[in-house]
Scaffold this motif. Structure first.
Motif, PDB file in Angstrom:
ATOM      1  N   SER A 112      -2.885   5.685  -2.655  1.00 49.58           N
ATOM      2  CA  SER A 112      -3.563   6.950  -2.171  1.00 49.58           C
ATOM      3  C   SER A 112      -2.933   8.168  -2.412  1.00 49.58           C
ATOM      4  O   SER A 112      -2.033   8.451  -1.714  1.00 49.58           O
ATOM      5  CB  SER A 112      -4.225   6.742  -0.785  1.00 49.58           C
ATOM      6  OG  SER A 112      -4.993   7.932  -0.453  1.00 49.58           O
ATOM      7  N   TYR A 166       0.856  -1.069  -0.071  1.00 53.00           N
ATOM      8  CA  TYR A 166      -0.149   0.052  -0.104  1.00 53.00           C
ATOM      9  C   TYR A 166       0.952   1.270  -0.001  1.00 53.00           C
ATOM     10  O   TYR A 166       1.918   1.121   0.703  1.00 53.00           O
ATOM     11  CB  TYR A 166      -1.013  -0.104   1.377  1.00 53.00           C
ATOM     12  CG  TYR A 166      -1.824   1.284   1.431  1.00 53.00           C
ATOM     13  CD1 TYR A 166      -2.809   1.435   0.598  1.00 53.00           C
ATOM     14  CD2 TYR A 166      -1.283   2.320   2.332  1.00 53.00           C
ATOM     15  CE1 TYR A 166      -3.722   2.286   1.090  1.00 53.00           C
ATOM     16  CE2 TYR A 166      -2.213   3.217   2.555  1.00 53.00           C
ATOM     17  CZ  TYR A 166      -3.480   3.425   1.827  1.00 53.00           C
ATOM     18  OH  TYR A 166      -4.005   4.597   1.990  1.00 53.00           O
ATOM     19  N   ARG A 176      -0.521  -2.461  -5.055  1.00 50.35           N
ATOM     20  CA  ARG A 176      -1.593  -2.429  -4.111  1.00 50.35           C
ATOM     21  C   ARG A 176      -2.266  -0.939  -4.112  1.00 50.35           C
ATOM     22  O   ARG A 176      -1.771  -0.120  -5.118  1.00 50.35           O
ATOM     23  CB  ARG A 176      -1.423  -2.786  -2.790  1.00 50.35           C
ATOM     24  CG  ARG A 176      -0.922  -4.304  -2.764  1.00 50.35           C
ATOM     25  CD  ARG A 176      -0.812  -4.501  -0.812  1.00 50.35           C
ATOM     26  NE  ARG A 176      -2.314  -4.394  -0.271  1.00 50.35           N
ATOM     27  CZ  ARG A 176      -2.222  -4.686   0.942  1.00 50.35           C
ATOM     28  NH1 ARG A 176      -1.178  -4.983   1.621  1.00 50.35           N
ATOM     29  NH2 ARG A 176      -3.257  -4.490   1.457  1.00 50.35           N
ATOM     30  N   THR A 177      -3.143  -0.760  -3.352  1.00 47.53           N
ATOM     31  CA  THR A 177      -3.799   0.680  -3.619  1.00 47.53           C
ATOM     32  C   THR A 177      -2.958   1.712  -3.260  1.00 47.53           C
ATOM     33  O   THR A 177      -1.976   1.810  -2.562  1.00 47.53           O
ATOM     34  CB  THR A 177      -5.093   0.814  -2.354  1.00 47.53           C
ATOM     35  OG1 THR A 177      -5.914  -0.663  -2.698  1.00 47.53           O
ATOM     36  CG2 THR A 177      -5.776   2.147  -2.675  1.00 47.53           C
ATOM     37  N   TYR A 185      -6.106   6.423  -6.357  1.00 46.60           N
ATOM     38  CA  TYR A 185      -7.059   7.484  -5.805  1.00 46.60           C
ATOM     39  C   TYR A 185      -5.911   8.785  -6.132  1.00 46.60           C
ATOM     40  O   TYR A 185      -4.833   8.811  -5.325  1.00 46.60           O
ATOM     41  CB  TYR A 185      -7.535   7.535  -4.589  1.00 46.60           C
ATOM     42  CG  TYR A 185      -8.378   6.290  -4.326  1.00 46.60           C
ATOM     43  CD1 TYR A 185      -9.897   6.725  -4.653  1.00 46.60           C
ATOM     44  CD2 TYR A 185      -8.111   5.236  -3.944  1.00 46.60           C
ATOM     45  CE1 TYR A 185     -11.018   5.569  -4.384  1.00 46.60           C
ATOM     46  CE2 TYR A 185      -8.939   4.090  -3.626  1.00 46.60           C
ATOM     47  CZ  TYR A 185     -10.308   4.240  -4.104  1.00 46.60           C
ATOM     48  OH  TYR A 185     -11.178   3.240  -3.621  1.00 46.60           O
ATOM     49  N   ALA A 197      -3.788  -2.176  -8.730  1.00 45.54           N
ATOM     50  CA  ALA A 197      -4.954  -2.154  -8.034  1.00 45.54           C
ATOM     51  C   ALA A 197      -5.756  -0.809  -8.126  1.00 45.54           C
ATOM     52  O   ALA A 197      -5.543  -0.110  -8.846  1.00 45.54           O
ATOM     53  CB  ALA A 197      -4.565  -2.344  -6.315  1.00 45.54           C
ATOM     54  N   ASP A 198      -6.683  -0.405  -6.989  1.00 43.36           N
ATOM     55  CA  ASP A 198      -7.185   0.917  -7.190  1.00 43.36           C
ATOM     56  C   ASP A 198      -6.374   2.012  -6.907  1.00 43.36           C
ATOM     57  O   ASP A 198      -5.312   1.841  -6.212  1.00 43.36           O
ATOM     58  CB  ASP A 198      -8.262   0.922  -6.078  1.00 43.36           C
ATOM     59  CG  ASP A 198      -9.206  -0.073  -6.038  1.00 43.36           C
ATOM     60  OD1 ASP A 198      -9.400  -0.566  -7.323  1.00 43.36           O
ATOM     61  OD2 ASP A 198     -10.045  -0.167  -5.380  1.00 43.36           O
TER      62      ASP A 198
END
Length: 416
Positions: free
Chosen positions: A155, A131, A152-153, A175, A172-173
């Protein structure tokens, strides 16, 4: 060893005890520091440590936790090719110079929240296997993540400055947000992609997204040319927000809300029927009467909403879009689904116009001339009034001619 002096430990193996003794000897205030190819076998905790000179850790290896929480760097920091086996924390770090993490490998979570990079951050071809968060970071001269991979995500919210994720891979996602220019051209996202920007530009040309795509613009502009959006996509605008291009976009479900589309190019849009438009503004045609060298010589125009591609369709300056054609625009106009009735009617009229200009059927020209394809009934009323006036004038002329003929005196008969 003493504070602010050069520290050169290149190629050394440093355990927890040796690191503690080094920090005690320097009082937590190191000068120019060269730690290239150093292997840290224990936890590295540098909270509150100040580096007054440039720091080089190229090719170093951190076997356990690497925490720079709250550390301060007065110069540049080079972490090129560093391998972090466990977690990395740059939370709250202040760097007055430039930070390089090019080709670095972060095997676990990497935290860069609230970090300050005075002259920018470079993470080209870096690998974030865990992350990764950069929330609230200040990027100074900007951040470069060209070719980086996020396992992974990611942010990247409320970030100050511009950032470039060209050719990055989001496994992954992701933002993303920024107050400066944001670029993710040719990037690939296996999950969802959420982008929010304010008062800047967004470059998403050639981006490929497998999941949902959400783009929120505030007084900003975005370019989606060549994007492949396999999941549902939504672009929302607030204030003076505009979309500059949807050329060659492949999106089965695309919703556009509150955007200025007056300059947006649509040529080559793969699924126009999948585009929903609400509360958006389009370009307008001029109104009035014009003379033309082509038939009909006299033309009159009413103002209607059009795509920007139509303005360049007959551009004689050579600056027109070669991808725009009358047939292609007819398909676009027929497929797009504006929410308001006025725009829908204008697009239906424009679709017939493009088919007529493509020269498919002669009766389209007749329909346009007589009644505007059944959508400009004022023309039919005008033609009817003109025909009625002509017939009335002809009848009156004929009647007056007969009356004059009847009123002529009959010449007397002459008898022999």
């Amino acid at each position: 060893m003493s504070p602010r002096r050069l520290l050169d430990l290149r190629g050394t193996t440093v355990n927890t005890d040796l690191l503690s003794r080094l920090l005690d000897a320097t009082g937590g205030r190191l000068g120019r520091t060269r730690l290239d190819r150093v292997r840290f076998t224990g936890d590295v905790r540098l909270s509150g440590v100040t580096f007054t000179g440039d720091v080089s850790l190229d090719g170093a290896r951190f076997d356990r936790l690497a925490s720079f929480f709250g550390a301060r760097f007065e110069g540049n920091v080079s972490l090129a090719g560093v391998r972090f086996i466990r977690e990395l924390s740059f939370h709250g770090v202040t760097v007055r110079g430039h930070v390089s993490l090019d080709r670095a490998i972060m095997s676990r979570d990497a935290l860069f929240d609230q970090a300050v990079f005075g002259h920018g951050l470079s993470c080209e071809r870096a690998r974030f296997d865990g992350y990764a968060t950069f929330d609230g970071a200040r990027l100074g001269d900007g951040a470069a993540f060209r070719g980086a991979r996020f396992g992974r995500t990611l942010s990247f919210r409320k970030v100050s400055g511009h950032a470039g994720f060209e050719a990055a891979h989001f496994a992954a996602d992701a933002y993303l947000s920024a107050t400066g220019r944001l670029s993710a051209a040719r990037a690939r996202a296996d999950g969802l992609l959420d982008v929010a920007v304010a008062r800047c530009g967004v470059d998403l040309r050639g981006v490929e997204v497998a999941g949902a795509t959400t783009l929120r613009l505030t007084d900003s502009q975005a370019d989606l040319e060549g994007a492949v959006l396999r999941g549902p996509a939504t672009v929302t605008g607030r204030g003076n927000s505009m979309l500059t291009s949807l050329r060659q976009v492949e999106a089965a479900s695309l919703a556009l809300f509150g955007l200025d589309l007056s300059g947006c190019r649509f040529a080559g849009l793969t699924y126009p029927s999948g585009v929903r438009v609400k509360d958006c503004t389009f370009a307008l045609t001029p109104r009035g009467v014009r003379m033309s060298l082509r038939w009909p010589l006299l033309r009159w125009f009413s103002r209607r909403r059009v795509l920007a591609d139509e303005h360049t369709l007959h551009d004689r300056s050579g600056c027109g879009d070669p991808a725009a054609s009358a047939d292609g625009l007819a398909t676009l106009y027929a497929g797009l689904r504006p929410s308001d009735q006025a725009t829908s009617a204008d697009f239906a009229f424009a679709a017939m116009q493009m088919r007529r200009q493509a020269g498919h059927r002669w009766w389209l020209s007749l329909s346009w001339l007589l009644c505007g394809y059944g959508m400009r009934m004022g023309r039919a009323a005008g033609w009817f009034a003109l025909l009625a006036a002509i017939v009335t004038a002809a009848v009156l002329w004929s009647t007056a001619s007969h009356a004059d003929h009847a009123a002529e005196p009959t010449p007397p008969a002459i008898h022999p």
